[in-house]
Each structure stands twice: as C-alpha cells, then as structure tokens.
Design an enzyme around this catalytic site. Structure first.
Site, short mmCIF file in Angstrom:
data_model
loop_
_atom_site.label_atom_id
_atom_site.label_comp_id
_atom_site.label_asym_id
_atom_site.label_seq_id
_atom_site.Cartn_x
_atom_site.Cartn_y
_atom_site.Cartn_z
N GLU A 28 0.81 -1.22 0.00
CA GLU A 28 0.00 0.00 0.00
C GLU A 28 0.84 1.28 0.00
OE1 GLU A 28 -3.19 0.28 -0.27
OE2 GLU A 28 -3.79 -1.82 -0.09
N VAL A 124 7.74 6.20 15.79
CA VAL A 124 7.70 5.44 17.04
C VAL A 124 9.05 4.74 17.20
CG1 VAL A 124 6.54 3.64 18.37
CG2 VAL A 124 5.22 5.12 16.82
N ASP A 168 -7.69 -4.52 10.00
CA ASP A 168 -6.53 -5.29 9.51
C ASP A 168 -5.52 -5.43 10.64
OD1 ASP A 168 -5.08 -6.72 7.58
OD2 ASP A 168 -3.93 -4.95 7.01
N ASP A 185 -1.23 1.89 10.89
CA ASP A 185 -1.82 1.48 9.60
C ASP A 185 -3.34 1.41 9.64
OD1 ASP A 185 0.68 1.35 8.47
OD2 ASP A 185 0.89 -0.81 8.69
#
Length: 285
Positions: A28, A124, A168, A185
């Site tokens: 993606e 992060v 997801d 995400d």
C-alpha cells in the site's frame, strides 16, 4: 539515496528538511524516516493506485461517508474520476482516523499533517531511540504478553467507542514502544455502525492479537474479548473504561464453537502469510 518525488515536493515546500532513510515498504505504501527541523519523523508515501488492487476494498469502504453525491456515484461506477476519488478517500480515512483516535486517547502515532498525499507523523522508537519493532518480531515472556494483550484489547475498545474498527489488526500493525504497544496502519479502517462486516472484522482483529500473544501466554486462547465487547457495543453499554472479563456465553444453538476457535488458528496462519508477503514486497523494492 535518491529522494522520492513525493517527498521532494515536501522539501521544496519546507514541510520537511531531509529524507534520512527508507523505513519500510509494503503493497500500500512506503514509509521514510525524515527530518523536520530538529525533529525526526516518518513520512508515509502511498503507492500509485495503478500498482494496487481495489478488489478487496469494497467490504472496508461500506459505511464510509463521501463528500457528495457526485463523488459517491462516480466511486460506485468505478469511472476514472471515481477511482481517483476512491484513492483519496482511502488515504483520507487513515488521516482522519489518526486524528480522531489520538484525541480519544488511543495509542497511535501522532499525525503532523497530510501534504500532497503524504502523511507525516510521529516516528515510534524503542527505548534506545531506534525504530520500534513490530509485535510479530519480538519474543515475550508470559507476563509481558498478558500485559500487551490487555493493553491492546483496551485500545480496540476505545476504537470501537469511537465507532471505528481497525479492520486489519495483526502483530505486524502494532509497534512495540518503550511504554507498550502502538497501533499503526489505518487506511482500511471500518465504520462499526455502517458496515455489515463490522462484527466479523472486529473478531478477526481480536483473534489476530490473541493468536499472536497466546503463543507466550496460552491461557489467552481461552478468552472471548471480541465477542464480549461486541455484545456490549450492540447493547449500547460499551464505554472506553468498561471492565471486560474475557468471558462470554454464546447461544450454542446458533454458534459453532469449533468454528470460532478455528478462526484463531486461521488468524495465526494469516499473520504468517501476511508477513511473508510484506517481506517479499520489501525485497522487490
């Protein structure tokens, strides 16, 4: 490294000052570590829609609001304009979700803005300042696994109370920071009230986490947090701090318990397949 065109635009506009290195790449998007003044952040560059498949997106996009009737009609007919609108909606869903969830206290990366189709957000890190590993990449003791499971179940509850389901969620969409798990995400985020597949996706998300952390603390495999929180949500009784027990009494005349437990095993296998796919995509890049 050669600066990606999408990030060069951000440098020219003064949004970022430098691209330091690639962080990860998947089907993606590609994520880069960037510098903005004295701060090190990450920039998510979504891949061109020609490189990506829309076939599985219908189930995720059900219930999402469109900006207008013209856009909705075009998206439904899959015209060129509609595909572009669908692409923008896919990107904006993640941006909107990050801001909403951050405000609700969910542990997600802090977003710093969406510029020319690029999402700039918090990098992060682990306790040593390096990019945080994904949950699927670390070994845990039983106590830590139980603590992470409790923390992530609570994050799923907070998301559900915002009307959102990750859709997801797996060990590869969770980073392990020094203060615990951080969920990442969100382009496929699901409307809990407006999507007919919401319950299924919520249970899959929770089962994915349970399958992963149950490797280190097997008693987690006998919990029913997804079913419990969904029942409370449907009854209008779920709050961000609602205590959960992990216990749930199904109607055995309607529920195939063996199939429910098989879903956890399927989730574990799916997580392995996804990781292999990500590694293949990263190798290609």
């Amino acid at each position: 490294m050669r600066t990606p065109e999408a990030l060069q635009v951000l440098i020219d506009d003064g949004v970022i000052d430098e691209v330091l290195r690639p962080l990860k790449s998947g089907k993606e998007a590609a994520v880069y570590v960037v510098r903005s003044g004295d701060d090190v952040r990450c920039a998510k560059v979504y891949k061109d829609m020609a490189q990506r498949s829309f076939q599985k997106r219908v189930q995720y996009q059900e219930g999402r609001k469109s900006r207008g009737s013209r856009e909705a009609r075009a998206m439904g007919k899959a015209t060129n304009f509609g595909r572009k609108q669908q692409e923008e909606a896919w990107k904006n869903a993640e941006v909107d979700a990050l801001y909403q969830l951050r405000d609700a206290g969910v542990r997600v990366p802090e977003p710093y803005g969406f510029f020319h189709g690029v999402l700039v957000m918090e990098l992060v890190t682990d306790a040593d300042g390096f990019s945080a590993p994904r949950l699927g990449e670390v070994e845990l003791d039983a106590d830590t696994a139980r603590a992470y499971h409790a923390a992530l179940v609570r994050e799923v509850v907070r998301m559900l109370c915002c009307g959102l389901i990750h859709g997801d969620l797996s060990a590869y969409n969770v980073l392990v920071g020094p203060e615990g798990p951080v969920v990442i995400d969100f382009p496929q985020v699901v409307s809990a009230a407006g999507n007919n597949n919401a319950r299924t996706m919520l249970l899959r998300d929770v089962n994915n986490l349970t399958a992963t952390l149950g490797r280190f603390a097997p008693e987690l495999l006998d919990t029913w947090y997804g079913e419990e929180m969904w029942a409370l949500f449907e009854a209008g009784e779920l709050l961000p701090d609602t205590p959960l027990t992990g216990e749930w009494t199904p109607d055995e005349s309607e529920v195939d318990l063996d199939s429910v437990r098989q879903a956890i095993n399927d989730a574990r296998e799916e997580a392995i397949i996804r990781q292999q796919g990500r590694e293949a995509a990263e190798a290609e890049d």
